[in-house]
Structure formats: structure tokens, C-alpha cells
Write an enzyme that holds these catalytic residues in place. Sequence first.
Site, PDB file in Angstrom:
ATOM      1  N   HIS A   1       8.089  -7.871  -3.385  1.00 45.81           N
ATOM      2  CA  HIS A   1       6.785  -8.263  -3.949  1.00 45.81           C
ATOM      3  C   HIS A   1       6.875  -9.618  -4.651  1.00 45.81           C
ATOM      4  O   HIS A   1       7.195  -9.669  -5.850  1.00 45.81           O
ATOM      5  CB  HIS A   1       6.323  -7.199  -4.954  1.00 45.81           C
ATOM      6  CG  HIS A   1       5.873  -5.944  -4.304  1.00 45.81           C
ATOM      7  ND1 HIS A   1       4.593  -5.759  -3.825  1.00 45.81           N
ATOM      8  CD2 HIS A   1       6.545  -4.805  -4.014  1.00 45.81           C
ATOM      9  CE1 HIS A   1       4.487  -4.563  -3.283  1.00 45.81           C
ATOM     10  NE2 HIS A   1       5.665  -3.962  -3.378  1.00 45.81           N
TER      11      HIS A   1
ATOM     12  N   GLU B   1       4.540 -11.356  -5.729  1.00 46.31           N
ATOM     13  CA  GLU B   1       3.451 -11.504  -6.703  1.00 46.31           C
ATOM     14  C   GLU B   1       3.814 -10.939  -8.080  1.00 46.31           C
ATOM     15  O   GLU B   1       3.104 -11.160  -9.058  1.00 46.31           O
ATOM     16  CB  GLU B   1       2.177 -10.823  -6.172  1.00 46.31           C
ATOM     17  CG  GLU B   1       2.178  -9.290  -6.147  1.00 46.31           C
ATOM     18  CD  GLU B   1       2.864  -8.689  -4.919  1.00 46.31           C
ATOM     19  OE1 GLU B   1       3.711  -9.374  -4.314  1.00 46.31           O
ATOM     20  OE2 GLU B   1       2.572  -7.528  -4.590  1.00 46.31           O
TER      21      GLU B   1
ATOM     22  N   CYS C   1       5.358  -6.081   1.677  1.00 48.87           N
ATOM     23  CA  CYS C   1       5.707  -4.657   1.612  1.00 48.87           C
ATOM     24  C   CYS C   1       5.016  -3.880   2.739  1.00 48.87           C
ATOM     25  O   CYS C   1       5.329  -4.106   3.898  1.00 48.87           O
ATOM     26  CB  CYS C   1       5.389  -4.101   0.223  1.00 48.87           C
ATOM     27  SG  CYS C   1       6.168  -2.502  -0.069  1.00 48.87           S
ATOM     28  N   TYR C   2       4.040  -3.022   2.420  1.00 51.08           N
ATOM     29  CA  TYR C   2       3.329  -2.308   3.502  1.00 51.08           C
ATOM     30  C   TYR C   2       2.775  -3.311   4.501  1.00 51.08           C
ATOM     31  O   TYR C   2       2.813  -3.090   5.714  1.00 51.08           O
ATOM     32  CB  TYR C   2       2.181  -1.479   2.906  1.00 51.08           C
ATOM     33  CG  TYR C   2       1.361  -0.757   3.960  1.00 51.08           C
ATOM     34  CD1 TYR C   2       1.694   0.524   4.358  1.00 51.08           C
ATOM     35  CD2 TYR C   2       0.252  -1.379   4.561  1.00 51.08           C
ATOM     36  CE1 TYR C   2       0.958   1.185   5.334  1.00 51.08           C
ATOM     37  CE2 TYR C   2      -0.484  -0.728   5.537  1.00 51.08           C
ATOM     38  CZ  TYR C   2      -0.130   0.552   5.917  1.00 51.08           C
ATOM     39  OH  TYR C   2      -0.860   1.198   6.886  1.00 51.08           O
TER      40      TYR C   2
ATOM     41  N   LYS D   1     -10.648 -11.277 -15.870  1.00 46.27           N
ATOM     42  CA  LYS D   1     -10.796 -11.278 -17.327  1.00 46.27           C
ATOM     43  C   LYS D   1     -10.048 -12.448 -17.985  1.00 46.27           C
ATOM     44  O   LYS D   1     -10.578 -13.117 -18.858  1.00 46.27           O
ATOM     45  CB  LYS D   1     -10.241  -9.947 -17.860  1.00 46.27           C
ATOM     46  CG  LYS D   1     -10.726  -9.604 -19.233  1.00 46.27           C
ATOM     47  CD  LYS D   1     -12.085  -8.999 -19.135  1.00 46.27           C
ATOM     48  CE  LYS D   1     -12.603  -8.408 -20.411  1.00 46.27           C
ATOM     49  NZ  LYS D   1     -13.915  -7.798 -20.175  1.00 46.27           N
TER      50      LYS D   1
ATOM     51  N   GLY E   1       0.839  -1.195   0.000  1.00 45.87           N
ATOM     52  CA  GLY E   1       0.000   0.000   0.000  1.00 45.87           C
ATOM     53  C   GLY E   1       0.870   1.238   0.000  1.00 45.87           C
ATOM     54  O   GLY E   1       2.043   1.170   0.355  1.00 45.87           O
TER      55      GLY E   1
ATOM     56  N   ASP F   1     -17.589 -10.892 -21.729  1.00 42.93           N
ATOM     57  CA  ASP F   1     -18.253 -11.207 -20.461  1.00 42.93           C
ATOM     58  C   ASP F   1     -19.705 -11.628 -20.674  1.00 42.93           C
ATOM     59  O   ASP F   1     -20.147 -12.659 -20.174  1.00 42.93           O
ATOM     60  CB  ASP F   1     -18.199 -10.002 -19.504  1.00 42.93           C
ATOM     61  CG  ASP F   1     -16.774  -9.556 -19.221  1.00 42.93           C
ATOM     62  OD1 ASP F   1     -15.852 -10.356 -19.452  1.00 42.93           O
ATOM     63  OD2 ASP F   1     -16.587  -8.413 -18.782  1.00 42.93           O
TER      64      ASP F   1
END
Length: 515
Positions: free
Chosen positions: A171, A173, A85-86, A371, A58, A229
Site C-alpha cells: 500500500h 498510500e 493490493c486487491y 475535511k 479491497g 463546513d
Amino acid sequence: MERGMRQKVAVLDFGGQYAHLIVRRCRELGVYSELFPHDIPAKELVKEGTRAIIFSGGPKSVYESDAPTCDPVVFELGVPILGICYGAQLIAHLKGGVVRRAEQREFGKTDFFIDKEDELFHGIRRRITVWMSHSDRIEELPNAEILGHTEHSPLAAFRIRGENVYGVQFHPEVHHTESGKEIIGNFLFRICGLERNWELKDFVRRAIEEIRREVGDKKVICALSGGIDSTTTALLVHKAVGDNLTCIYVDHGLMRKNETEELLETFKRLKLRVVHVDAKERFMRRLKGVSDPEEKRRVIGEEFIRVFEEEARKLGRVDFLAQGTIYPDRIESARAQSGARASRIKSHHNVGALPERMNLRLIEPIKDLYKDEVREIARELGLPEEIIRRHPFPGPGLAARIIGEVTEEKLRICREASFIVEEELKKSGWYDRVWQAFAVVGDDLATGVLGDERRLGHIVIVRVVESVEAMTADFARLPYDVLENISRRITNEVEGVTWVAYAISSKPPSTIEPC
Ligand code: XMP
């Protein structure tokens, strides 16, 4: 699908741009995950079947008075926690450590050294390249074992002594972090003991069964736009209930070039029962004199609902409305409502008010999917590649790309120029590498020359962006020769255009669509 019951990884959202990526990595690893507000009460997490908690990064500093925090009870649930991180700094802060502004910011690729054997780094090389993005650092954390460091972060990975609570400053991710996915996998499988419970193939079978169970032999309608979608939603429902599904395709006249014809052909091939409503004139009439962007969206949304409702009423008794809401849509509106982003950035038009007005029950079979996951399912369902790979297109259509009033002339310019932009990107191999690509037109005129004659014409702005889930975006660094071809073709082939510009603003502060 059986959402409340499934074991899941709860990612708490502290506002970091990569929060969604954490959720996606967990799902890619085969474990169902969802994003929750950072201050979700611990008892809600228990109700949700949470078996692992990850704190996202964040933008704030944990020592600021308005820094986001979590319900302290989450530490008492006995559920393992990983702070990123944060998130790691918050754990340090709440566990009696010291977090301060670092003298040396770490941003980008950094070498990380593992100092201590731990399940979190099982099978990982002792030295890896990681992605960092922080200005604060953890300076002290008395109750922790230090698991790793970087040059400027002595406490770049830690475990709270005697607890399954971990923090990493980098990070995992992000793709740039070497073995990042393995580190998250170690947390989920080795530390949390989770099993794989999320596979898209299963999803299709389960979704169809569930729709069939819910709908029985009742009737369903679906507003089909031809986007991935709504088309995937329609196909899932169709597989479940066959011709008890009727789709309504409203052509508001703001579609891309040749789009309606191509879509109707595709719907036919997919054997969907579709009512095609040509409402071009109605929409143009309503849009006359409307130039404010929000007002344009409101008018289009309202008219859309009217047309849709009129058509739906002709079908007799209908009980369900199928809608192609996807996961980021829900998160965006939840974030917007929670005050984190108090003002709605744009009112996205959908058929939101319809279920209540017409007393319909909603079916949203893809509401938990990203998506990319929808794309995968769509392939599985046999949707043609053109639709799967087609860029997203906003509900209000080209009206979102026409600055000021929507006139026939601007609509023609926007449609023709956008077609050229897409065609040139396809030719040069860029189409699949970008998120969206289109042309924008407004009322500003600029001087050009045609032969010996000077004359005024429209300025077309080309917008091509790269993005992850449209939350943030950046302009695509297209080669000059591709831009040159686009510009030359637009001024040569689209009557009334004298200038072409390229939009180089990112989101934020801009949005992707100009209106
Ligand atoms: P913005 O312009 O807000 O757009 O950065 C983010 C993404 O959403 C799409 N978009 C819409 N999609 N109905 C939709 O279904 C809408 O009203 C709408 N407005 C914008 C936009 O194309 C981009 O992908």
C-alpha cells in the site's frame, strides 16, 4: 469547480479501507483526484477527464464469484493504470495470471526489494519497508515484468509487458510505506505525464469567482451550524456576494455547553449576517416520548426544516441555498445508495428536502474537499482556530449521544460531562490528537455511595475515538490518569452520576455516535 473539465486521477473503489487515502495522496501531490465505484463504465471515466486510473485495495478475493471487478474496457482507454493490493491482484487475474490464497499472510511492515529499473521506482532505494495487508498472492503472471518482491510475495510489483499497467501488492498510500508518496508521484508524473493542477490557494479564488458568477445579485440563505463546513461555506459565499447572504442559525437546544453564545460572538466578528432562532422549546416538545434513535433523528430533521423554512420565508425572495456538503458526505451517500451498503447506517440530518420545497438552487462550494482541506481553506479565510480545530458535531446534536428519550436531566448530564471530557483532553494535550470526544448517557442506573448513603445514579459512557474521515474509527488509547481525571470530575461535578465507563468498541461494528 469546473469538475468535468479538469484532468483527474480516477481511483476505483474496490471497498478497501484506504481508498480515500489514495485520493488524498494524489491531491497532496497537486493532482486532482476522485473516488469512483469500481464498476464505473469506461466511457464515464473518459467523460470525467480521467488521465490516470488507480485500483484500490479491497477485502474480497479475486477468484470468488461475487468479487468486484471493473469494466474491461478501461484497459483499452490507453490511460495508465496502477493496481494496489486487491487492485493488483485483479489486474493479474484479468490478464491471465494466477492468484491464490497465500500460505503465509503478509500483514504490517515488510521488506520490499526492487528487482528491475522502472519509472515507477525512479529515485527509490532498492530496499524499502512497505505496508502489506493481504491473504492472497499473485503466483503467476505470464505477460508481466516482475519489478519487485518480498519474502512471501515473489510478484509484489509488476508491469504488464508493453502496457502502462502496473500493480503493487503493498500500500503506497499508507504512511508506513517508505517512499510511498514518491511511488504514487512517479506514477502520476513520470508514467501518466500529469501536471500539477490542484492547489487550495487557487481553490478559494476560483470558488469565490464561480459563486459570484452563478448568484449575480440574487439572494442566498445558508443554514449555519457553526461547524467548520457550514461556516467555511458561509464565508466563501459572503466573500462572493456580501450581505446578499443571510445565514440562519437554529438553536435546537441540543448544542454543547456555551456553544451558542460563543458561536454568535464569532459570527459577529466574521461580519456574517445571521438570524438566530431560539427553538429550544419547540424541539424539546417534539422530542417528548421519542426514544427510538432513527425516530429521534427524523423528528429533529423535520423540525429543523420547519423552523428554517419559516425563517427563510420571512426574508422575501431567495433563490439559492448554500450548503456545506463535503466530499466524504457525497461518497458516503453514494455508497449507501449503490447497494454496497444497501441499508443506510443512520439518517444524517441536513436540509436535504429544502431546495425542492422552496424552489431553491443549491450552492455547494466545498463539495469536492476533504475535511483537512476544508480546514486549510478555513485558515486561509481567517476562521478562528477554535472553530477550525473543534471536533465534528452531529446535526442532531447531543440527541445522538443520549440513549433513549431526550429529557432535561439527561441533556444536562450529557452536556456537562461532555464539557469535562473535552476540557480534560485539552489540558492533557490529547484533544487535537483524536477525532471526537464526548460523553454518552442513557437510562441505566447504577448504585453509588455518597458519604454513608447508597444511592442510584446515571452511568456516563465516555467515547474518545481516533479516525480518518469517520469512515472507520478506533477508541483512543488514553493514559489511565487522563481517564481517571475525567471519571473523578464527572462523578464529583455532575449531579446524578454514579458510574463512568469507557467505550472500547471500534467502528465497525459500532458507530461513533451511539444513536
Ligand atoms: P457515526 O456515528 O455514523 O458518525 O459513526 C460518523 C460521523 O458523522 C457524524 N454524524 C453526523 N453528522 N449529521 C452530521 O452532520 C448527523 O446527523 C450525524 N450523525 C453522525 C458523527 O459525529 C461522526 O463524526
